[in-house]
Write a protein that holds these residues in place. Structure first.
Motif, PDB file in Angstrom:
ATOM      1  N   GLN A  21      42.256  45.907  39.132  1.00  0.00           N
ATOM      2  CA  GLN A  21      43.220  46.595  38.265  1.00  0.00           C
ATOM      3  C   GLN A  21      42.511  47.398  37.181  1.00  0.00           C
ATOM      4  O   GLN A  21      41.448  47.007  36.709  1.00  0.00           O
ATOM      5  CB  GLN A  21      44.156  45.563  37.591  1.00  0.00           C
ATOM      6  N   PRO A  22      43.100  48.522  36.765  1.00  0.00           N
ATOM      7  CA  PRO A  22      42.501  49.285  35.655  1.00  0.00           C
ATOM      8  C   PRO A  22      42.648  48.535  34.336  1.00  0.00           C
ATOM      9  O   PRO A  22      43.641  47.828  34.125  1.00  0.00           O
ATOM     10  CB  PRO A  22      43.315  50.585  35.637  1.00  0.00           C
TER      11      PRO A  22
ATOM     12  N   SER B 264      35.258  52.934  31.342  1.00  0.00           N
ATOM     13  CA  SER B 264      36.608  52.877  31.875  1.00  0.00           C
ATOM     14  C   SER B 264      36.559  52.755  33.397  1.00  0.00           C
ATOM     15  O   SER B 264      35.691  53.332  34.044  1.00  0.00           O
ATOM     16  CB  SER B 264      37.369  54.137  31.462  1.00  0.00           C
ATOM     17  N   GLY B 265      37.482  51.998  33.939  1.00  0.00           N
ATOM     18  CA  GLY B 265      37.536  51.845  35.377  1.00  0.00           C
ATOM     19  C   GLY B 265      38.382  50.648  35.772  1.00  0.00           C
ATOM     20  O   GLY B 265      39.123  50.106  34.971  1.00  0.00           O
TER      21      GLY B 265
ATOM     22  N   TYR C 203      45.651  34.871  25.497  1.00  0.00           N
ATOM     23  CA  TYR C 203      46.325  36.144  25.758  1.00  0.00           C
ATOM     24  C   TYR C 203      47.296  35.971  26.924  1.00  0.00           C
ATOM     25  O   TYR C 203      46.946  35.367  27.933  1.00  0.00           O
ATOM     26  CB  TYR C 203      45.297  37.215  26.142  1.00  0.00           C
ATOM     27  N   PHE C 204      48.501  36.560  26.767  1.00  0.00           N
ATOM     28  CA  PHE C 204      49.474  36.482  27.856  1.00  0.00           C
ATOM     29  C   PHE C 204      50.197  37.816  28.002  1.00  0.00           C
ATOM     30  O   PHE C 204      50.606  38.393  27.005  1.00  0.00           O
ATOM     31  CB  PHE C 204      50.492  35.370  27.595  1.00  0.00           C
ATOM     32  N   PRO C 205      50.371  38.240  29.260  1.00  0.00           N
ATOM     33  CA  PRO C 205      49.704  37.725  30.446  1.00  0.00           C
ATOM     34  C   PRO C 205      48.203  38.016  30.399  1.00  0.00           C
ATOM     35  O   PRO C 205      47.757  38.924  29.694  1.00  0.00           O
ATOM     36  CB  PRO C 205      50.369  38.458  31.601  1.00  0.00           C
ATOM     37  N   ALA C 206      47.465  37.228  31.159  1.00  0.00           N
ATOM     38  CA  ALA C 206      46.006  37.362  31.184  1.00  0.00           C
ATOM     39  C   ALA C 206      45.598  38.741  31.694  1.00  0.00           C
ATOM     40  O   ALA C 206      46.270  39.335  32.529  1.00  0.00           O
ATOM     41  CB  ALA C 206      45.410  36.276  32.075  1.00  0.00           C
ATOM     42  N   GLY C 207      44.474  39.201  31.186  1.00  0.00           N
ATOM     43  CA  GLY C 207      43.878  40.446  31.659  1.00  0.00           C
ATOM     44  C   GLY C 207      42.749  40.145  32.620  1.00  0.00           C
ATOM     45  O   GLY C 207      42.668  39.052  33.188  1.00  0.00           O
TER      46      GLY C 207
ATOM     47  N   LEU D  50      40.790  41.927  25.380  1.00  0.00           N
ATOM     48  CA  LEU D  50      41.396  42.355  24.125  1.00  0.00           C
ATOM     49  C   LEU D  50      42.182  43.647  24.285  1.00  0.00           C
ATOM     50  O   LEU D  50      43.256  43.800  23.689  1.00  0.00           O
ATOM     51  CB  LEU D  50      40.293  42.509  23.069  1.00  0.00           C
ATOM     52  N   ILE D  51      41.681  44.591  25.088  1.00  0.00           N
ATOM     53  CA  ILE D  51      42.366  45.894  25.239  1.00  0.00           C
ATOM     54  C   ILE D  51      43.184  46.002  26.525  1.00  0.00           C
ATOM     55  O   ILE D  51      43.698  47.074  26.833  1.00  0.00           O
ATOM     56  CB  ILE D  51      41.371  47.074  25.155  1.00  0.00           C
ATOM     57  N   TRP D  52      43.320  44.923  27.293  1.00  0.00           N
ATOM     58  CA  TRP D  52      44.034  44.965  28.568  1.00  0.00           C
ATOM     59  C   TRP D  52      45.468  45.440  28.346  1.00  0.00           C
ATOM     60  O   TRP D  52      46.233  44.822  27.597  1.00  0.00           O
ATOM     61  CB  TRP D  52      44.019  43.594  29.224  1.00  0.00           C
TER      62      TRP D  52
END
Length: 180
Positions: A177-178, A122-123, A168-172, A143-145
């Motif tokens: 950013q965390p 995590s970070g 994926y939207f919005p992109a991660g 996937l987990i953003w």
């Protein structure tokens, strides 16, 4: 399975997804309450949301628009025997997976992304990998953003390989950013 140059076995995470699929499919799938089996697209969404549920981030919604874009790119890759990210994605993130043609389930394909959890810490992105290389967890973090709300995936079928493209939207994976 060979994926992004990393050999992956069936793995614990894929086994867990397959085991949970049967018990949570009715809750997660569109058409809840019907006796019809989940479609391939529904199974892809379920596999995404099982992991998102596990880490406590909001579920993704299926986007027909993203799925259509993913299908166009997956078909392009399969026809050209290529494996690379699209340059133009209109603000969407993208995960790619490749495996032997018609050998893998939706859960196994998404399981390839989820297996990267073994290197995740995590970070703030990109400092989220125990290996020091964010690319070792980049599919998993997308996937987990937390800020990602929609997903659409499609498979392009080549002679020897299937290529899964998920948008994926919005992109991660946004620098600084965390993840969640």
């Amino acid at each position: 399975m060979k994926w992004f140059g990393v050999a992956l076995g069936a793995g614990f995470v894929v086994t867990v997804i397959a085991a949970l699929f049967g018990t949570q499919a009715a809750q997660a799938a569109p058409g809840h309450g019907s006796s019809r089996p989940a479609s391939f697209a529904e199974r892809l969404l379920i596999a995404h949301n099982l992991e998102r549920d596990r880490v406590g981030v909001p579920r993704l919604a299926w986007s027909a628009k993203l799925a259509s874009q993913a299908q166009a790119w997956a078909d392009t890759l399969a026809r050209g025997n290529r494996f690379e990210h699209a340059q133009e994605r209109a603000g969407a993130g993208e995960n790619l997976w490749m495996g032997s043609a018609r050998r893998y389930s939706a859960e196994q394909m998404i399981g390839g992304f989820v297996e990267e959890v073994r290197y995740f810490r995590s970070g703030q992105f990109p400092n989220v990998s125990s290996t020091g290389k964010w690319a070792d967890v980049g599919h998993y973090t997308q996937l987990i953003w937390r800020g990602t709300e929609q997903v659409g995936c499609a498979v392009g079928q080549g002679e020897r390989n299937d290529i899964l493209v998920c948008r994926y939207f919005p992109a991660g994976n946004v620098m600084g950013q965390p993840v969640h």
